[in-house]
Each structure stands twice: as C-alpha cells, then as structure tokens.
Enzyme design. Structure first.
Site, PDB file in Angstrom:
ATOM      1  N   CYS A 133       0.834  -1.209   0.000  1.00 22.44           N
ATOM      2  CA  CYS A 133       0.000   0.000   0.000  1.00 22.44           C
ATOM      3  C   CYS A 133       0.866   1.254   0.000  1.00 22.44           C
ATOM      4  CB  CYS A 133      -0.920  -0.027   1.219  1.00 22.44           C
ATOM      5  SG  CYS A 133      -1.970   1.429   1.336  1.00 22.44           S
ATOM      6  N   CYS A 136      -0.485   4.111   2.047  1.00 24.54           N
ATOM      7  CA  CYS A 136      -0.293   4.008   3.504  1.00 24.54           C
ATOM      8  C   CYS A 136       1.157   4.295   3.890  1.00 24.54           C
ATOM      9  CB  CYS A 136      -0.620   2.605   4.020  1.00 24.54           C
ATOM     10  SG  CYS A 136      -2.083   1.864   3.324  1.00 24.54           S
ATOM     11  N   ASP A 137       2.109   3.775   3.128  1.00 21.78           N
ATOM     12  CA  ASP A 137       3.498   3.736   3.603  1.00 21.78           C
ATOM     13  C   ASP A 137       4.481   4.577   2.788  1.00 21.78           C
ATOM     14  OD1 ASP A 137       2.686   1.896   5.534  1.00 21.78           O
ATOM     15  OD2 ASP A 137       2.920   0.226   4.148  1.00 21.78           O
TER      16      ASP A 137
END
Ligand code: NDP
Length: 308
Positions: A133, A136-137
């Site tokens: 992701c 997300c990261d």
C-alpha cells in the site's frame, strides 16, 4: 439460530448489513481478515457518489458501519475460520475464538487480498520496507530509491504516487510488455523519476532488519544483479478471499472468484449469497461492492420469506 450472518465489513458487507438490519433480520457481521476491507488502505475516495469533496476510505467504511449499527446490526472483529454449508441451511461457521454459529442464510463479502511475490525475504521484511500500500506507507521513504513490483494499472498508479517522496522509483515487471492501460503507462513512462525494468524477475528481497535492495534477474540478458532500494511496494493484483468457502462446496472460477448466478448474489448453495470483490473479477469498485451488498441482503431476505 441466526437469521443472517455476513462475512466481511467492507462496503459490500456493511451495506448488506444496513439492508438486512432495516429488514429486521438482526444481522451479525464478522469483519474478516482485513477489517473494513481494502478501502481502509486507500487515501481519499473521490468517485463514491455523494461526496463531491472526496472522503477518506476508512471514514467511508466506518460511516457505512455506523449506519448499519443504527438499525441494529452487530459487528464482531473475529474471523470465520471454517464453514459447513448445507443447501437451504442451516450453515455452521467456526469463529476464530472457538465458537460455532449456526445461521439460516449467509452472505460472503470477504473481499480480496493483495497478491504476494512469494520470494525469500518478502514475508520476513513485510512492514519493514515491504508493503502492498503506497498510499499508507509511501511517505516513509523520502529521498531514497524504491521499487514497485507489477506491470498493471495499480503499479503505474503506485509508482506515480511514490514519485512525490522517493528519489527514484523502479518498476520491475516480469514480462516485456505492460498490462497497464496505455494512458497510465504513458504517464509513468514520461515521469523523470520512474525507471522501467521489463522482463525482469525479483528473485529475493534483501536486507537485515529493513529492506536494502532486491535481487533481480534480467531475463533478456540472463543477468542477475542487486538493485539497491529502501522499500518494495507490491502491486500484483488481488486474490479473492474465498478458500474456506470453496473448501465448503462454493463454486468459484479458476482464479477463486465466487460464481454468482445471472447478475444476482445467489451462489450454487441455496441460502448462501456473495457480494463485493470476492465475486467480482472485473470492476472492484467501492460503489459496485456496496450495490452488490444491497442485492445480497435483498436476496437473503426473499429466501427467508419464501421459506417461512
Ligand atoms: P492486474 O491484475 O491488472 O495486474 C497485476 C500485475 O502484477 C500484472 O502485471 C502481473 O503480471 C503482475 N503479477 C501478478 N502476480 C505476479 C507475481 N507473482 N510476480 C510478478 N508479477 C506478478 O492488477 P491491478 O491491481 O494492477 O489492476 C486490477 C484492476 O484494477 C484492473 O482492471 C485495472 O485496470 C484496475 N485499476 C485501474 C486504475 C485506474 O484506472 N486508475 C488504477 C488501479 C487499478 P502479468 O502482466 O505478467 O500478468
């Protein structure tokens, strides 16, 4: 015995819960192995109708859940680990905390999970540089090189997103031809920070406690090298979370997507219905998952009414 159990609380499962709860069926929803579904791993959702300014994916899922709870749906954060399905019901489900639950009808809205590379280092370094992701990261990897694995639209999208942070983004794809749509591929090709490695295989993700590179086999020149990077983002598509249901007799296609009949939510086992990404190899959109959840609840309600 429960009238209806729903597996999965992404847009499909949570919408099914709204409809089932409003029909007085007191649904119990099990959150499954990705609570909230994949939408919780995206940033803003800009194409869900009714939100002209976009809405955060996690907030959207939680709002659908609150709406269902308002009408009496119960949500449990346990997984269903096995199922015994009987035509017409009752169906017996084993819960991860050891309980068994019997239900008259079952809606499977278990979603899909990101595909893995299955190479040494991937699992050991998951969360330590390996991620599925970028939204997300990605922001953790400022001014360092990163790798994106895959050649589809997701890989292009993730790579373009990562150019905001990384010093360079290496897309590694196993064939010499991309699967991505022309427009997405062109956008990625034009970006000065993105470099393509086609016909190349990632054979290992290396690093002691965090990712330090990937071992890459260039199939064109039959040459192996270590490409230094601080993160590997896998964008390899998704596998439907259907195994335990397939093992219990539910029909799927060759890729594991649950087969539903004639544009309905009916599976091959009467009283068992499917909704969302676990039965949708094609669209995989939140709005379509939500719509299919509504259909599944209406199909289950009719099934119960016809049996009474
Ligand atoms: P896809 O299935 O389209 O692509 C997956 C990619 O990963 C393929 O290139 C595939 O290689 C590669 N791959 C799969 N398994 C492995 C493996 N074990 N090792 C190495 N490579 C592997 O998935 P996407 O998530 O990219 O897209 C899914 C759907 O969502 C598509 O319909 C896409 O168009 C859509 N989408 C649209 C977007 C947009 O329009 N903005 C953004 C993102 C997705 P190979 O090609 O060799 O099979």
């Amino acid at each position: 015995m429960e009238k209806i159990v729903i597996i999965g609380n992404g847009p499909a499962g949570a919408t099914a819960a709204i409809y089932a709860a409003r029909a007085g069926l007191k649904p119990i929803v099990f959150a499954g192995n990705v609570p909230g579904g994949l939408l919780t791993q995206t940033g803003d959702v800009e194409n869900f109708p009714g939100f002209p300014n976009g809405i955060n994916g996690f907030d959207l899922v939680m709002d659908i859940q609150f709406q269902a709870e308002k009408f009496g749906a119960m949500f449990e954060y346990e997984e269903i680990t096995s199922a015994k399905l009987s035509p017409g019901g009752p169906h017996t489900l084993t819960v991860s905390d050891g309980r068994t639950i019997e239900c008259r009808t079952l809606i499977i809205a278990a979603g899909a999970a990101p595909r893995r590379l299955d190479v040494p280092g991937e699992e050991r370094l998951y969360g330590k540089g390996v991620s599925s992701c970028a939204t997300c990261d990605g922001a953790f990897y400022k001014d360092v090189p990163v790798v994106v694995a895959g050649g589809g639209d997701s890989a292009m999208e993730e790579a373009l997103f990562l150019t905001r942070f990384a010093s360079e983004v290496h897309i590694i794809h196993r064939r010499d031809e991309l699967r991505a749509s022309l427009i997405m591929a062109e956008r990625a090709k034009k970006h000065p920070k993105i470099k393509f490695h086609l016909n190349c295989l990632i054979t290992e993700i290396v690093g002691d406690n965090t990712v330090s590179g990937v071992r890459m086999l260039d199939k064109t020149f039959d040459k192996e090298e270590i490409l230094p990077c601080s993160a590997v983002f896998t964008a390899l598509g998704h596998t439907p979370c259907s195994k335990i249901f397939k093992d219990a007799g539910i029909e799927t296609d060759v890729s594991g997507f649950i087969t539903v009949k004639n544009n309905s939510s009916l599976t091959n086992i009467p009283g068992v219905f499917a909704a969302g990404d676990c039965c949708d190899p094609r669209y995989r959109q939140a709005v379509i998952a939500a719509g299919s959840g509504a259909k599944a609840a209406m199909d289950a309600e009719k099934f119960i009414a016809d049996a009474e």
